[in-house]
Design a protein around this motif. Structure first.
Motif, PDB file in Angstrom:
ATOM      1  N   LEU A 264      88.212 -43.444 -40.721  1.00  0.00           N
ATOM      2  CA  LEU A 264      88.207 -44.797 -40.163  1.00  0.00           C
ATOM      3  C   LEU A 264      88.007 -44.770 -38.653  1.00  0.00           C
ATOM      4  O   LEU A 264      87.329 -45.636 -38.086  1.00  0.00           O
ATOM      5  N   GLN A 265      88.585 -43.779 -37.984  1.00  0.00           N
ATOM      6  CA  GLN A 265      88.431 -43.640 -36.535  1.00  0.00           C
ATOM      7  C   GLN A 265      86.965 -43.407 -36.173  1.00  0.00           C
ATOM      8  O   GLN A 265      86.414 -44.048 -35.256  1.00  0.00           O
ATOM      9  N   ASN A 266      86.299 -42.526 -36.899  1.00  0.00           N
ATOM     10  CA  ASN A 266      84.874 -42.265 -36.650  1.00  0.00           C
ATOM     11  C   ASN A 266      84.030 -43.497 -36.949  1.00  0.00           C
ATOM     12  O   ASN A 266      83.081 -43.809 -36.217  1.00  0.00           O
ATOM     13  N   ALA A 267      84.378 -44.198 -38.038  1.00  0.00           N
ATOM     14  CA  ALA A 267      83.618 -45.388 -38.398  1.00  0.00           C
ATOM     15  C   ALA A 267      83.753 -46.487 -37.346  1.00  0.00           C
ATOM     16  O   ALA A 267      82.789 -47.200 -37.040  1.00  0.00           O
ATOM     17  N   TYR A 268      84.935 -46.588 -36.777  1.00  0.00           N
ATOM     18  CA  TYR A 268      85.135 -47.582 -35.704  1.00  0.00           C
ATOM     19  C   TYR A 268      84.320 -47.194 -34.479  1.00  0.00           C
ATOM     20  O   TYR A 268      83.632 -48.025 -33.872  1.00  0.00           O
ATOM     21  N   LYS A 269      84.353 -45.920 -34.112  1.00  0.00           N
ATOM     22  CA  LYS A 269      83.630 -45.423 -32.927  1.00  0.00           C
ATOM     23  C   LYS A 269      82.121 -45.572 -33.110  1.00  0.00           C
ATOM     24  O   LYS A 269      81.408 -45.930 -32.154  1.00  0.00           O
ATOM     25  N   THR A 498      95.017 -40.420 -30.113  1.00  0.00           N
ATOM     26  CA  THR A 498      94.158 -39.347 -30.623  1.00  0.00           C
ATOM     27  C   THR A 498      94.855 -38.606 -31.762  1.00  0.00           C
ATOM     28  O   THR A 498      96.070 -38.747 -31.978  1.00  0.00           O
ATOM     29  N   MET A 499      94.093 -37.796 -32.468  1.00  0.00           N
ATOM     30  CA  MET A 499      94.666 -37.029 -33.570  1.00  0.00           C
ATOM     31  C   MET A 499      95.654 -35.977 -33.068  1.00  0.00           C
ATOM     32  O   MET A 499      96.447 -35.459 -33.844  1.00  0.00           O
TER      33      MET A 499
END
Length: 529
Positions: A264-269, A498-499
């Motif tokens: 989801l984080q990558n998709a948002y970015k 961040t992760m």
């Protein structure tokens, strides 16, 4: 992915029940079947819910059949659905039950069964052979154990005979896949790459969205990606059943949950996740999906076929959402849920004070027989329906045409005779829905049924039953845990956290009692075994 341990558990439960059936049950008060006198005309009272979309008549063909077959006058008191929970609570608190209460949630059934208010059906199982064969068959035995109270059944649960399959699925714009020249994705990695390719051609579009906010979004993807929590069936609950370990797990503290957050984080970015995801309502999702702003949605096939596509095709006749076959995660596994088997929160219970326990049990059991199923779902053969040579049930077109202006035609048709799920049926057959609903809905339902047979989709499992003390503690723990999760999760999705911060977040969740919560769930689950 095969779930052999579940199948073995179901088979074992079935074997145990079959063995138990040969024993004399202590305390049984039921008469032998041959001793029951059906010559006396009796009246049986029943309170049940009346849905807003379907009326519940109190006389008609089904009632006439019951009178002729069982010498029973069935007097039904329908209560509007909006008032039904209050009415049930009042009746149960007073102890003045009618002979039958229908539409009882499993939570209330399990809460009140130990009080001795409801007839113990296991003590009368000789009068309900069809129902007990159904509930303790190989495909239901494991889940049936979860709705037992002290080893006995106390409710006649509404079951599915033929149901239009509904599941939470990824549905993608197949016209956009054709535009970029690719086949439907079979893995989540391919799915993500395809969305990026579409984004290059349509930079103003977003890759996906869901309704009902963050937890619904997280719960949609979590199980498919190899973990779980916040299922779309219970979005306030981070707990879920993990088939690999045969245990209940709090999803966000499991090792694989980082996959969900990173996805989801990558998709948002990358501009694939709709930025309004956290506040997205059902109406918002409809507007975005039907106006061409989304490449895909994660929603049930009913919305996709009946709602999004017709609206979308008003602006683009070639545009179409279609559900994807469950996609493999990075483990190479496919994991997906459809709505739970049957209607476990719709039970009919019999008052322990009824004067005619054997006859009432016989009546409800009849509704699970072939004859009872056909009559309570379709009415009178040759008048209300016919059966084609290939076995297809065809409801009278005159009955359908008479309800053409209704908001829910199938419900209106059934309401004339008190049929089906929202009527007198206990063993529900939705063939009428298949006859009149949108073809894509039927097509997708058939796909879901096939994928279920292939073990790519599982029925959503029931929660185990809890004691009052456990329920109270679960409520307290989940409130504290959810407060922490809900305050922080959006920060991870949007990249504000961040992760590197994830491990500390997991420890904070654990400090709020996630391990105790898991223990309570698994202790309750152990009791069902």
């Amino acid at each position: 992915m095969k779930k052999e341990h579940l199948k073995k558990a179901a088979a074992l439960s079935m074997a145990v029940m079959m063995a138990a059936g040969s024993l004399v049950i202590p305390g049984t008060t039921a008469k032998a079947a041959s001793e029951v006198d059906h010559s006396e005309e009796i009246t049986i009272t029943m309170m049940t819910t009346e849905a807003g979309t379907q009326k519940f008549p109190t006389e008609g063909y089904v009632y006439d059949v019951i009178k002729e077959k069982f010498n029973i006058n069935l007097e039904v008191q329908p209560i509007p659905a909006s008032d039904y929970d209050t009415k049930i609570s009042t009746v149960l608190a007073s102890g003045q039950m009618p002979d039958i209460i229908g539409g009882l949630q499993s939570e209330k059934l399990l809460k009140y069964a130990p009080t001795g208010m409801f007839l113990n059906l296991t003590e009368y199982k000789d009068y309900a052979p069809d129902y007990f064969d159904l509930m303790y068959g190989e495909d239901r035995a494991a889940e049936t154990k979860k709705v037992e109270s002290d080893g006995s059944l106390f409710g006649f649960q509404k079951c599915e005979y033929n149901r239009i399959a509904v599941a939470q699925m990824v549905a993608i714009r197949t016209d956009l896949l054709e535009e970029i020249g690719v086949e439907e994705p079979t893995t989540f990695e391919e799915y993500y790459d395809d969305l990026l390719k579409i984004k290059e051609k349509h930079p103003d579009m977003y890759g996906f969205g869901t309704r009902n906010g963050t937890n619904y979004l997280v719960g949609s993807f979590a199980y498919a990606l190899g973990t779980g929590g916040f299922p779309t069936f219970a979005t306030t609950r981070g707990m879920y059943y993990e088939p690999e370990s045969d245990s209940y797990v709090y999803g966000p503290t499991s090792e694989k949950f980082t996959r969900v957050v990173e996805f989801l984080q990558n998709a948002y970015k990358d501009g694939l996740l709709d930025p309004d995801y956290a506040t997205m309502t059902k109406d918002d999702l409809f507007e975005k999906a039907s106006s061409g702003k989304l490449m895909s949605v994660y929603d049930n096939n009913s919305f996709v076929g009946r709602v999004y596509n017709p609206a979308l095709q008003e602006i683009d006749a070639n545009a179409k959402f279609d559900i994807l076959k469950p996609m493999a995660n990075e483990d190479g596994n496919t994991r997906s849920y459809r709505y739970e088997k049957d209607w476990p929160n719709n039970n009919s219970v019999i008052s322990v004070r009824t004067k005619y326990p054997e006859r009432v049990v016989e009546l409800l059991n009849w509704m699970y027989t072939e004859e009872g199923r056909m009559i309570t779902n379709f009415g009178e053969e040759g008048v209300n329906y016919t059966v084609d040579e290939d076995g297809t049930i065809v409801t009278s077109q005159d009955m359908i045409d008479a309800q053409a202006g209704a908001s829910d035609v199938a419900a209106a048709v059934r309401g004339e005779l008190g049929l089906g799920l929202q009527g007198l049926a206990q063993y529900v057959d939705e063939s009428l829905d298949a006859q009149i609903t949108d073809p894509i809905m039927v097509e997708n339902a058939e796909k879901i049924a096939e994928w279920t047979e292939e073990d790519l989709i599982d029925y959503y499992p029931l929660w185990p039953s809890f004691t009052e003390e456990e329920t109270s503690r679960i409520t307290e723990l989940e409130s504290n845990i959810n407060n922490v999760f809900n305050q922080e999760i959006d920060g991870f999705i949007t990249g504000k956290s961040t992760m590197d911060d994830w491990a500390g977040f997991v420890e904070t969740l654990k400090s709020q009692g996630t391990e105790e919560l898991e223990q309570i769930f698994n202790d309750a689950y152990a009791r069902t075994k």
